[in-house]
Write a protein that holds these residues in place. Sequence first.
Motif, PDB file in Angstrom:
ATOM      1  N   HIS A 172       0.825  -1.207   0.000  1.00 21.13           N
ATOM      2  CA  HIS A 172       0.000   0.000   0.000  1.00 21.13           C
ATOM      3  C   HIS A 172       0.861   1.259   0.000  1.00 21.13           C
ATOM      4  O   HIS A 172       2.004   1.276   0.441  1.00 21.13           O
ATOM      5  CB  HIS A 172      -0.920   0.008   1.216  1.00 21.13           C
ATOM      6  CG  HIS A 172      -2.045  -0.989   1.089  1.00 21.13           C
ATOM      7  ND1 HIS A 172      -3.092  -0.801   0.225  1.00 21.13           N
ATOM      8  CD2 HIS A 172      -2.252  -2.166   1.708  1.00 21.13           C
ATOM      9  CE1 HIS A 172      -3.921  -1.823   0.334  1.00 21.13           C
ATOM     10  NE2 HIS A 172      -3.429  -2.663   1.223  1.00 21.13           N
ATOM     11  N   LEU A 190       0.355  -4.480  -7.422  1.00 17.22           N
ATOM     12  CA  LEU A 190      -0.505  -3.372  -7.031  1.00 17.22           C
ATOM     13  C   LEU A 190      -0.266  -2.198  -7.964  1.00 17.22           C
ATOM     14  O   LEU A 190       0.848  -1.691  -8.070  1.00 17.22           O
ATOM     15  CB  LEU A 190      -0.216  -2.935  -5.588  1.00 17.22           C
ATOM     16  CG  LEU A 190      -0.938  -1.654  -5.140  1.00 17.22           C
ATOM     17  CD1 LEU A 190      -2.445  -1.866  -5.130  1.00 17.22           C
ATOM     18  CD2 LEU A 190      -0.463  -1.197  -3.776  1.00 17.22           C
ATOM     19  N   ASN A 244      -1.149   1.438  -8.203  1.00 21.47           N
ATOM     20  CA  ASN A 244      -1.665   2.470  -7.315  1.00 21.47           C
ATOM     21  C   ASN A 244      -2.675   3.386  -7.995  1.00 21.47           C
ATOM     22  O   ASN A 244      -3.638   3.843  -7.371  1.00 21.47           O
ATOM     23  CB  ASN A 244      -0.509   3.303  -6.745  1.00 21.47           C
ATOM     24  CG  ASN A 244      -0.658   3.520  -5.253  1.00 21.47           C
ATOM     25  OD1 ASN A 244      -1.165   2.668  -4.532  1.00 21.47           O
ATOM     26  ND2 ASN A 244      -0.245   4.676  -4.781  1.00 21.47           N
ATOM     27  N   ARG A 289      -5.890   1.655  -8.069  1.00 17.46           N
ATOM     28  CA  ARG A 289      -6.398   1.609  -6.689  1.00 17.46           C
ATOM     29  C   ARG A 289      -7.131   2.900  -6.339  1.00 17.46           C
ATOM     30  O   ARG A 289      -8.251   2.884  -5.820  1.00 17.46           O
ATOM     31  CB  ARG A 289      -5.232   1.371  -5.737  1.00 17.46           C
ATOM     32  CG  ARG A 289      -5.608   1.366  -4.265  1.00 17.46           C
ATOM     33  CD  ARG A 289      -4.421   0.893  -3.432  1.00 17.46           C
ATOM     34  NE  ARG A 289      -4.699   1.017  -2.017  1.00 17.46           N
ATOM     35  CZ  ARG A 289      -4.167   1.937  -1.222  1.00 17.46           C
ATOM     36  NH1 ARG A 289      -3.328   2.811  -1.714  1.00 17.46           N
ATOM     37  NH2 ARG A 289      -4.458   1.975   0.052  1.00 17.46           N
ATOM     38  N   LYS A 295     -12.138  -2.330  -0.955  1.00 15.00           N
ATOM     39  CA  LYS A 295     -11.052  -1.348  -0.869  1.00 15.00           C
ATOM     40  C   LYS A 295      -9.702  -2.041  -0.719  1.00 15.00           C
ATOM     41  O   LYS A 295      -8.694  -1.582  -1.259  1.00 15.00           O
ATOM     42  CB  LYS A 295     -11.292  -0.407   0.316  1.00 15.00           C
ATOM     43  CG  LYS A 295     -12.425   0.583   0.093  1.00 15.00           C
ATOM     44  CD  LYS A 295     -12.585   1.503   1.297  1.00 15.00           C
ATOM     45  CE  LYS A 295     -13.673   2.530   1.056  1.00 15.00           C
ATOM     46  NZ  LYS A 295     -13.849   3.425   2.229  1.00 15.00           N
ATOM     47  N   ALA A 341      -8.586  -3.435  -4.105  1.00 20.43           N
ATOM     48  CA  ALA A 341      -8.556  -2.449  -5.195  1.00 20.43           C
ATOM     49  C   ALA A 341      -7.149  -2.290  -5.765  1.00 20.43           C
ATOM     50  O   ALA A 341      -6.190  -2.089  -5.030  1.00 20.43           O
ATOM     51  CB  ALA A 341      -9.069  -1.102  -4.691  1.00 20.43           C
ATOM     52  N   GLY A 342      -7.045  -2.405  -7.078  1.00 24.65           N
ATOM     53  CA  GLY A 342      -5.756  -2.214  -7.757  1.00 24.65           C
ATOM     54  C   GLY A 342      -4.818  -3.399  -7.692  1.00 24.65           C
ATOM     55  O   GLY A 342      -3.728  -3.358  -8.255  1.00 24.65           O
ATOM     56  N   LYS A 343      -5.247  -4.476  -7.012  1.00 24.81           N
ATOM     57  CA  LYS A 343      -4.371  -5.649  -6.885  1.00 24.81           C
ATOM     58  C   LYS A 343      -4.737  -6.711  -7.909  1.00 24.81           C
ATOM     59  O   LYS A 343      -5.906  -6.893  -8.241  1.00 24.81           O
ATOM     60  CB  LYS A 343      -4.480  -6.251  -5.488  1.00 24.81           C
ATOM     61  CG  LYS A 343      -3.922  -5.380  -4.385  1.00 24.81           C
ATOM     62  CD  LYS A 343      -4.098  -6.052  -3.033  1.00 24.81           C
ATOM     63  CE  LYS A 343      -3.604  -5.171  -1.896  1.00 24.81           C
ATOM     64  NZ  LYS A 343      -3.849  -5.783  -0.576  1.00 24.81           N
TER      65      LYS A 343
END
Length: 229
Positions: free
Chosen positions: A3, A32, A34, A37, A115, A118-120
């Motif tokens: 993160h 990830l 970002n 995300r 959440k 998200a983005g993963k």
Amino acid sequence: SLHDALPISKEIHKEIFERDNEKRYRRYLLCLDNNTRIMRFKELEKIQEKIKEKLSDLQKKYEKSQSKKKGKKITRESLILQANKILGKNKRIFSVKYSKGLEFSIKKEMLDYEKNIAGKFLLVTNTDVEANQAMKEYKQLQNVENTFDELKNFLDIRPIYHWKTRRVKAHVSICILANLIECLIKRFTTQTARKVINELKTIKIVDIKAKKTNRKLISHISDDAKIML
């Protein structure tokens, strides 16, 4: 932690197996993005606001129809159908009850889960390419696939005003070449392709006629255009 970082990839598992009497392996890379995300966070906020507003309006319409002495009332079955249509694929993050008309609330645990992921995304590879490089190559492949999807659906190619096969092929080839150039501009500059193209469009060849002499001169090239070139 994955993160609060730039796009990053990390190997989380590696398994070795035999096939055709040879040792092979698979690597599992947790990635990830970002930017994705952040976009997903914003999307979730909009979804919540939009669905809350629509469900609230539906509840008011239902209550109003029930209070009428005359006219058609909204049935419970119709209420459920309309609510499900509003929820769509986002039903998992809402808790809805129909015991007293329409009651709804956010499922916090499901929203937190959305959440969190998200983005993963997970990549599986049998190469020994470094994790971040593998993710970069995958993203480039994804861009190529998206481009071909657009081309196959003629989103950027139409209209075609040609009848002969060779001319249609030439038209499509030019569109693909233009797309390739745009992708290269995005890859090798820090600017958007559209901004680069607009800047380079300012470079013109000007015809100068003086008495019996005709000359062609290039217009002034800005410093930004020189860097881009």
